[in-house]
Design an enzyme around this catalytic site. Structure first.
Site, PDB file in Angstrom:
ATOM      1  N   ILE A  92     -10.775 -25.941   0.945  1.00 40.35           N
ATOM      2  CA  ILE A  92     -10.693 -25.386   2.309  1.00 40.35           C
ATOM      3  C   ILE A  92      -9.463 -25.927   3.027  1.00 40.35           C
ATOM      4  O   ILE A  92      -8.777 -25.211   3.758  1.00 40.35           O
ATOM      5  CB  ILE A  92     -11.989 -25.682   3.093  1.00 40.35           C
ATOM      6  CG1 ILE A  92     -13.198 -25.155   2.304  1.00 40.35           C
ATOM      7  CG2 ILE A  92     -11.952 -25.050   4.482  1.00 40.35           C
ATOM      8  CD1 ILE A  92     -14.521 -25.659   2.752  1.00 40.35           C
ATOM      9  N   ALA A 137     -11.090 -34.571   4.602  1.00 38.09           N
ATOM     10  CA  ALA A 137     -11.211 -35.562   3.522  1.00 38.09           C
ATOM     11  C   ALA A 137     -12.609 -36.171   3.501  1.00 38.09           C
ATOM     12  O   ALA A 137     -13.029 -36.817   4.467  1.00 38.09           O
ATOM     13  CB  ALA A 137     -10.166 -36.664   3.726  1.00 38.09           C
ATOM     14  N   SER A 142     -21.198 -28.984   8.340  1.00 40.48           N
ATOM     15  CA  SER A 142     -21.866 -28.095   7.383  1.00 40.48           C
ATOM     16  C   SER A 142     -23.215 -27.635   7.928  1.00 40.48           C
ATOM     17  O   SER A 142     -23.878 -28.358   8.658  1.00 40.48           O
ATOM     18  CB  SER A 142     -22.066 -28.856   6.060  1.00 40.48           C
ATOM     19  OG  SER A 142     -22.960 -28.141   5.217  1.00 40.48           O
ATOM     20  N   TYR A 193     -25.074 -36.944   1.380  1.00 33.98           N
ATOM     21  CA  TYR A 193     -23.935 -36.078   1.756  1.00 33.98           C
ATOM     22  C   TYR A 193     -24.253 -35.400   3.090  1.00 33.98           C
ATOM     23  O   TYR A 193     -23.479 -35.496   4.039  1.00 33.98           O
ATOM     24  CB  TYR A 193     -23.673 -35.019   0.678  1.00 33.98           C
ATOM     25  CG  TYR A 193     -22.869 -33.864   1.211  1.00 33.98           C
ATOM     26  CD1 TYR A 193     -23.495 -32.671   1.576  1.00 33.98           C
ATOM     27  CD2 TYR A 193     -21.502 -33.973   1.408  1.00 33.98           C
ATOM     28  CE1 TYR A 193     -22.772 -31.623   2.114  1.00 33.98           C
ATOM     29  CE2 TYR A 193     -20.769 -32.934   1.945  1.00 33.98           C
ATOM     30  CZ  TYR A 193     -21.415 -31.757   2.292  1.00 33.98           C
ATOM     31  OH  TYR A 193     -20.701 -30.719   2.832  1.00 33.98           O
ATOM     32  N   LYS A 221     -22.625 -35.802   7.191  1.00 36.72           N
ATOM     33  CA  LYS A 221     -22.147 -34.751   8.112  1.00 36.72           C
ATOM     34  C   LYS A 221     -22.830 -34.923   9.478  1.00 36.72           C
ATOM     35  O   LYS A 221     -22.190 -34.838  10.526  1.00 36.72           O
ATOM     36  CB  LYS A 221     -22.441 -33.369   7.539  1.00 36.72           C
ATOM     37  CG  LYS A 221     -21.602 -33.007   6.320  1.00 36.72           C
ATOM     38  CD  LYS A 221     -20.115 -33.100   6.620  1.00 36.72           C
ATOM     39  CE  LYS A 221     -19.266 -32.783   5.402  1.00 36.72           C
ATOM     40  NZ  LYS A 221     -17.819 -32.991   5.668  1.00 36.72           N
ATOM     41  N   ARG A 248     -28.166 -17.259   1.093  1.00 37.81           N
ATOM     42  CA  ARG A 248     -27.156 -18.054   1.776  1.00 37.81           C
ATOM     43  C   ARG A 248     -26.158 -17.129   2.478  1.00 37.81           C
ATOM     44  O   ARG A 248     -26.122 -15.930   2.196  1.00 37.81           O
ATOM     45  CB  ARG A 248     -26.376 -18.940   0.773  1.00 37.81           C
ATOM     46  CG  ARG A 248     -27.217 -19.963   0.038  1.00 37.81           C
ATOM     47  CD  ARG A 248     -27.667 -21.109   0.906  1.00 37.81           C
ATOM     48  NE  ARG A 248     -28.379 -22.153   0.167  1.00 37.81           N
ATOM     49  CZ  ARG A 248     -29.662 -22.131  -0.136  1.00 37.81           C
ATOM     50  NH1 ARG A 248     -30.404 -21.081   0.236  1.00 37.81           N
ATOM     51  NH2 ARG A 248     -30.229 -23.122  -0.790  1.00 37.81           N
TER      52      ARG A 248
HETATM   53  C1  WQD Z   1     -26.012 -21.632  -3.480  1.00 39.72           C
HETATM   54  C2  WQD Z   1     -27.252 -20.959  -4.048  1.00 39.72           C
HETATM   55  C3  WQD Z   1     -28.584 -22.431  -5.418  1.00 39.72           C
HETATM   56  C4  WQD Z   1     -25.631 -22.936  -8.588  1.00 39.72           C
HETATM   57  C5  WQD Z   1     -24.086 -26.708  -0.872  1.00 39.72           C
HETATM   58  C6  WQD Z   1     -24.062 -27.788   0.177  1.00 39.72           C
HETATM   59  C7  WQD Z   1     -23.226 -27.318   1.355  1.00 39.72           C
HETATM   60  C8  WQD Z   1     -21.864 -26.993   0.839  1.00 39.72           C
HETATM   61  C9  WQD Z   1     -21.983 -25.813  -0.113  1.00 39.72           C
HETATM   62  C10 WQD Z   1     -20.148 -28.656   0.492  1.00 39.72           C
HETATM   63  C11 WQD Z   1     -28.491 -21.866  -4.009  1.00 39.72           C
HETATM   64  C12 WQD Z   1     -28.011 -21.273  -6.248  1.00 39.72           C
HETATM   65  C13 WQD Z   1     -26.277 -22.551  -7.426  1.00 39.72           C
HETATM   66  C14 WQD Z   1     -26.119 -22.486  -9.844  1.00 39.72           C
HETATM   67  C15 WQD Z   1     -27.852 -21.264  -8.700  1.00 39.72           C
HETATM   68  N1  WQD Z   1     -21.308 -28.108   0.163  1.00 39.72           N
HETATM   69  N2  WQD Z   1     -27.341 -21.723  -7.479  1.00 39.72           N
HETATM   70  N3  WQD Z   1     -27.213 -21.652  -9.845  1.00 39.72           N
HETATM   71  O1  WQD Z   1     -26.549 -25.597  -2.189  1.00 39.72           O
HETATM   72  O2  WQD Z   1     -26.265 -23.606  -0.593  1.00 39.72           O
HETATM   73  O3  WQD Z   1     -24.771 -25.591  -0.371  1.00 39.72           O
HETATM   74  O4  WQD Z   1     -22.785 -26.294  -1.228  1.00 39.72           O
HETATM   75  O5  WQD Z   1     -19.456 -28.460   1.424  1.00 39.72           O
HETATM   76  O6  WQD Z   1     -23.140 -28.346   2.299  1.00 39.72           O
HETATM   77  O7  WQD Z   1     -25.365 -27.995   0.666  1.00 39.72           O
HETATM   78  O8  WQD Z   1     -24.513 -24.081  -2.334  1.00 39.72           O
HETATM   79  O9  WQD Z   1     -23.376 -22.951  -4.205  1.00 39.72           O
HETATM   80  O10 WQD Z   1     -24.751 -25.043  -4.696  1.00 39.72           O
HETATM   81  O11 WQD Z   1     -25.908 -22.909  -4.102  1.00 39.72           O
HETATM   82  O12 WQD Z   1     -28.839 -20.505  -8.732  1.00 39.72           O
HETATM   83  O13 WQD Z   1     -25.597 -22.810 -10.946  1.00 39.72           O
HETATM   84  O14 WQD Z   1     -27.025 -20.676  -5.441  1.00 39.72           O
HETATM   85  O15 WQD Z   1     -29.918 -22.711  -5.807  1.00 39.72           O
HETATM   86  O16 WQD Z   1     -29.624 -21.056  -3.773  1.00 39.72           O
HETATM   87  P1  WQD Z   1     -25.663 -24.713  -1.397  1.00 39.72           P
HETATM   88  P2  WQD Z   1     -24.576 -23.791  -3.905  1.00 39.72           P
END
Ligand code: WQD
Length: 338
Positions: free
Chosen positions: A12, A82, A125, A150, A154, A232
């Site tokens: 980002i 960072a 976040s 984590y 935040k 999401r």
């Molecule tokens: C999204 C959806 C998973 C991987 C996190 C942090 C947030 C930010 C973004 C840093 C969920 C599903 C994922 C996979 C899957 N982090 N998934 N198979 O968990 O919403 O957010 O990352 O800045 O603060 O909380 O993002 O991309 O990990 O998951 O099914 O191999 O995809 O279960 O529903 P998340 P994600």
């Protein structure tokens, strides 16, 4: 006047540097290169024609942070990316996260508090909401006990900035609560470069599409959602980057109503995991290999933003669709593997 972007070689951060330069700002990047490569500077320069200033500094080294601000007296705005950001890793290495995400923020704020005027944009976040009770999620939704160190960093980061701004009239801050960033710059010169096995959904999908991963594991299809998979708000990284420039402008021009403000930055639309997979299949023309597995611990069911405040107060609205963002992610994946 210069703008400091910490973590400016990151996903980002690098996209935000491009948008800052497009708006005519002079940028200096601090990055410790622990999770990003200096080569990202070449990509930024190729896009904008301007190479940002760069200092390889670990913000955990207090003396180095003090020295930086002595050498760059004309830094008036800071966009602070960072931080360590892997949810799972933070659970097994909490002290690494508290030292790297909180200790560094304190050193940064101490230097900024010495200035006659300073503007800070903080990378926060939607994770601070946990599983919010109501959808879409507004900025007044309660902050819930973090599910991971984590997420806690935040929440704590926001509180530390709020407390500091309260007693430091010269310091103005905006926290941007991102939903789920995805995609890559349309030039395919910069994009997401996950280290090792991607934790996030979109890079795992594009790597599977490229054959780097055998199949995507879908973490649960037994959620109380229309198709059973978790929902999401996937925000295109260039849209997200533009929100940072508008937030910074708001502070530099003194348009902020409080000296600490919070904005949700999302599309306002929720997409399920299966809908994201279908988006990939549409834009790539490929069938994605995936299997349904049990839920991932700590995951919430649904999160998508109420973007009214960002739209009306910040004057920002996401412009790109899920498919357009996914196309940029796929183009980028193909380029870096070619
Ligand atoms: C999204 C959806 C998973 C991987 C996190 C942090 C947030 C930010 C973004 C840093 C969920 C599903 C994922 C996979 C899957 N982090 N998934 N198979 O968990 O919403 O957010 O990352 O800045 O603060 O909380 O993002 O991309 O990990 O998951 O099914 O191999 O995809 O279960 O529903 P998340 P994600």
């Amino acid at each position: 006047m210069k703008i400091l972007v910490t973590g400016g070689l990151g996903f980002i951060g690098s996209h935000t540097v491009v948008e800052l330069q497009n708006e005519g700002y002079e940028v200096v990047i601090i990055d410790d290169c622990s999770n990003a490569d200096e080569k990202v500077l070449d990509g930024i320069e190729t896009i904008t024609g301007k190479r940002p200033l760069f200092e390889k500094i670990d913000l955990k080294e207090k003396a180095k942070v003090e020295d930086f601000f002595k050498r760059y007296q004309d830094v008036e705005g800071v966009i602070h990316f960072a931080a360590s950001k892997a949810v799972g890793e933070s659970v097994v290495k909490p002290l690494l996260y508290y030292e790297n995400n909180i200790g560094t923020l304190v050193y940064l704020l101490k230097e900024l508090a010495k200035k006659n005027k300073a503007s800070v944009i903080f990378s926060s976040s939607c994770t601070v909401y946990g599983q919010a009770d109501e959808m879409p999620i507004t900025e007044s939704a309660p902050v819930k006990t973090a599910e991971s160190p984590y997420g806690n960093t935040k929440q704590m980061g926001e509180e530390i900035i709020f407390d500091t701004c309260k007693v430091t009239p010269s310091l103005n801050a905006i926290a941007l609560r991102y939903f789920n960033p995805m995609g890559a710059h349309p030039s395919v010169e910069i994009g997401e470069l996950p280290v090792g096995v991607p934790q996030n959904l979109v890079p795992f999908i594009t790597q599977t599409g490229m054959g780097l991963r055998n199949e995507l594991s879908v973490f649960g299809d037994d959620y109380p959602t229309p198709d059973g998979t978790a929902v999401r708000d996937y925000i295109y990284v260039v849209d997200l980057a533009k929100a940072h420039v508008l937030a910074l402008k708001r502070l530099i021009e003194g348009k902020n109503e409080e000296n600490y403000e919070v904005f949700n930055v999302g599309t306002g639309k929720g997409s399920s995991v299966l809908e994201v997979i279908q988006s990939f299949e549409r834009v790539s023309g490929k069938k994605l290999n995936y299997k349904i597995v049990p839920r991932r611990a700590g995951d919430i069911t649904t999160a998508y933003a109420d973007t009214t405040k960002a739209n009306e107060v910040l004057g920002w609205k996401s412009q790109y669709s899920l498919d357009e963002a996914m196309k940029s992610a796929w183009d980028w994946e193909q380029k870096i593997r070619s």
